[in-house]
Design a protein around this motif. Structure first.
Motif, PDB file in Angstrom:
ATOM      1  N   UNK A 134      52.365  85.688  48.587  1.00  0.00           N
ATOM      2  CA  UNK A 134      52.242  85.112  49.924  1.00  0.00           C
ATOM      3  C   UNK A 134      51.957  86.247  50.894  1.00  0.00           C
ATOM      4  N   UNK A 135      50.773  86.264  51.475  1.00  0.00           N
ATOM      5  CA  UNK A 135      50.339  87.354  52.341  1.00  0.00           C
ATOM      6  C   UNK A 135      50.742  87.075  53.785  1.00  0.00           C
ATOM      7  N   UNK A 136      50.940  88.150  54.543  1.00  0.00           N
ATOM      8  CA  UNK A 136      51.330  88.017  55.945  1.00  0.00           C
ATOM      9  C   UNK A 136      50.129  87.893  56.867  1.00  0.00           C
ATOM     10  N   UNK A 137      48.910  87.991  56.360  1.00  0.00           N
ATOM     11  CA  UNK A 137      47.696  87.771  57.127  1.00  0.00           C
ATOM     12  C   UNK A 137      46.814  86.788  56.361  1.00  0.00           C
ATOM     13  N   UNK A 138      45.836  86.242  57.059  1.00  0.00           N
ATOM     14  CA  UNK A 138      44.920  85.310  56.419  1.00  0.00           C
ATOM     15  C   UNK A 138      44.023  86.047  55.429  1.00  0.00           C
ATOM     16  N   UNK A 139      43.909  85.510  54.224  1.00  0.00           N
ATOM     17  CA  UNK A 139      43.039  86.065  53.197  1.00  0.00           C
ATOM     18  C   UNK A 139      42.104  84.976  52.685  1.00  0.00           C
ATOM     19  N   UNK A 140      41.079  85.381  52.013  1.00  0.00           N
ATOM     20  CA  UNK A 140      40.105  84.433  51.475  1.00  0.00           C
ATOM     21  C   UNK A 140      40.711  83.669  50.299  1.00  0.00           C
TER      22      UNK A 140
END
Length: 483
Positions: free
Chosen positions: A378-384
């Motif tokens: 779960x990333x803290x920024x938007x990813x593709x």
């Protein structure tokens, strides 16, 4: 009366003796040899033994200068001081690394738009009776079936009943731990955004600190080994001109880069965090390192740095020699023109960033994605959402799909423009105002996404250039350092 002069001292002068006299050594029984008032002969002086103690300082004169055994306490103390120095220097550097990495991996599509800011509360005049009657008439004769605002269209859901997110700009389906899209356009802005975001906070700026410290310590230990290997194969002079030793050392320690990137990108929320620390991440994602889509970008990144740092200063020095009118037999070198050589290093380092920064951005994005059997994070920024196929696909997708005009400014509307009882003419005027808003050419290209953190790296090179001018270093062959 006759005066008598002072007696002359010339007859009392004697040549000093060239022989040495020594104090006799006292034995343990207290018997000492009688001191000789006469000077000893050279044979006796050479056979005489020195006293074991110095009468002036009362210390032993037979101290062994070379230590016979290693002092463990001094070695441990030196290693601890060196580790503390690396820790504090890394603690200063890691917030900038966190901001740069998050900017590099953040996905900003072209159709993305910022969330509207809360409208400012402004005092408005109360509507007149005529306006109230007109609004009531419009509301009474309005066609409820044609009003799109009152129709609840069902949203697509998955097998478990969760609403499928259609766009990254949809704030209603955005996870609570994800930083809003397009709120930062630089490293410093991203650092402030991470510090203000509640799931991350100030501690989120030091994610990956232990991994970076361990990487720097091992890097300092492997540098002498790599230097000796290069000197054995290419010679001392050719090894220094080939590349900086720490570039090859960094390639050897590149698994730490993969671990650090994934630790930085994952959220700090405990319930959504995948890795508890560097050792847990090492056990889970070590097999990802040899994946072709991760191993080849590592080789490409290291080879790009090697070529840029070995050939860049020489090309810049030759260019400066031609511009300044140097002869064909004279050229700019470090020993003959130190200032011009440092300026050539600065110019080449900044120019090479145009090649190395996009490669580093692609490498970070590929590292943030899940490969093989590794569990997603779960990333803290938007990813593709759709993973990149490789290096070429990553560069092409960034240029075609994303936009570079960051930060995305939300539109502020006045209170009377947001009223639900606006007439049709007012709605048309507002729509015309939004369409006629000028847009930048960076909205239609993602080239700026490939160069996130470029300004910070250029600033670091300029600071290092000034330090080399006023603060001389012990080893001039270490080269330039890049953040």
């Amino acid at each position: 009366m006759t005066s008598q002069g002072a007696p002359s001292l010339r007859d009392l002068y004697n040549n000093p003796s060239s022989s040495w006299s020594f104090v006799p050594v006292v034995d343990n029984n207290g018997n000492g040899a009688s001191s000789s008032s006469t000077s000893a002969s050279p044979a006796e002086a050479s056979s005489y033994q020195w006293s074991s103690r110095n009468s002036l300082y009362d210390i032993s004169s037979g101290i062994d200068i070379e230590p016979s055994s290693l002092n463990v306490s001094i070695a441990v103390r030196g290693a601890a001081m060196s580790a503390l120095l690396v820790f504090f220097s890394t603690a200063v550097e890691i917030p900038w690394e966190v901001g740069k990495t998050l900017l590099q991996v953040q996905y900003v599509p072209r159709e993305a738009h910022a969330v509207e800011e809360p409208e400012e509360v402004t005092e408005e005049e109360p509507p007149s009776e005529d306006e109230l009657s007109a609004d009531n008439d419009d509301a009474y004769f309005a066609d409820e079936d044609g009003s799109s605002s009152r129709v609840n269209t069902p949203r697509p859901t998955d097998d478990r009943g969760y609403v499928i997110r259609q766009s990254v700009s949809d704030s209603s389906t955005r996870a609570s731990y994800v930083i809003p899209l397009g709120t930062a356009n630089g490293v410093w802005a991203m650092i402030k955004q991470v510090a203000r975001w509640k799931p991350e906070g100030w501690l989120g700026l030091w994610k990956g600190l232990a991994t970076t410290c361990l990487h720097n310590i091992l890097l300092s230990k492997t540098q002498p080994v790599v230097r000796s290997i290069l000197a054995a194969f290419f010679g001392p002079s050719n090894a220094r001109s080939f590349s900086r030793p720490h570039v090859l050392s960094d390639f050897i320690l590149s698994p730490f880069s993969l671990i650090r990137t994934r630790l930085i990108v994952q959220t700090s929320a405990v319930q959504h965090r995948r890795y508890t620390g560097p050792f847990d991440a090492f056990n889970q994602i070590l097999h990802m390192y040899f994946h072709p889509q991760l191993f080849f970008p590592t080789i490409l990144d290291s080879a790009t740095h090697v070529l840029a740092e070995s050939m860049g200063p020489r090309i810049a020095a030759r260019l400066f020699s031609r511009l300044l009118g140097f002869g064909p037999n004279s050229h700019i070198a470090e020993d003959t023109h130190p200032f011009l050589w440092a300026l050539a290093q600065l110019t080449s380092s900044c120019a090479c960033l145009l090649i190395t920064v996009p490669v580093d951005t692609v490498r970070r994005r590929l590292q943030a994605q899940t490969r093989g059997s590794a569990a997603p994070i779960a990333t803290c920024v938007e990813t593709r959402r759709r993973p990149y196929v490789g290096v070429v696909d990553c560069i092409y997708s960034i240029l075609v799909e994303e936009r570079s005009d960051l930060p995305l400014r939300p539109k502020k509307r006045r209170g009377h423009e947001r009223k639900a009882s606006r007439t049709g003419k007012e709605r048309a005027d507002a729509a015309e105002t939004e369409i006629s808003e000028p847009t930048s050419w960076l909205r239609n290209t993602g080239i700026g996404q490939l160069y996130r953190g470029l300004g910070m790296r250029i600033g670091a090179n300029v600071i290092l250039f000034l330090l080399t001018l006023f603060v001389p270093t012990e080893d001039a062959d270490d080269g330039w350092t890049e953040l």
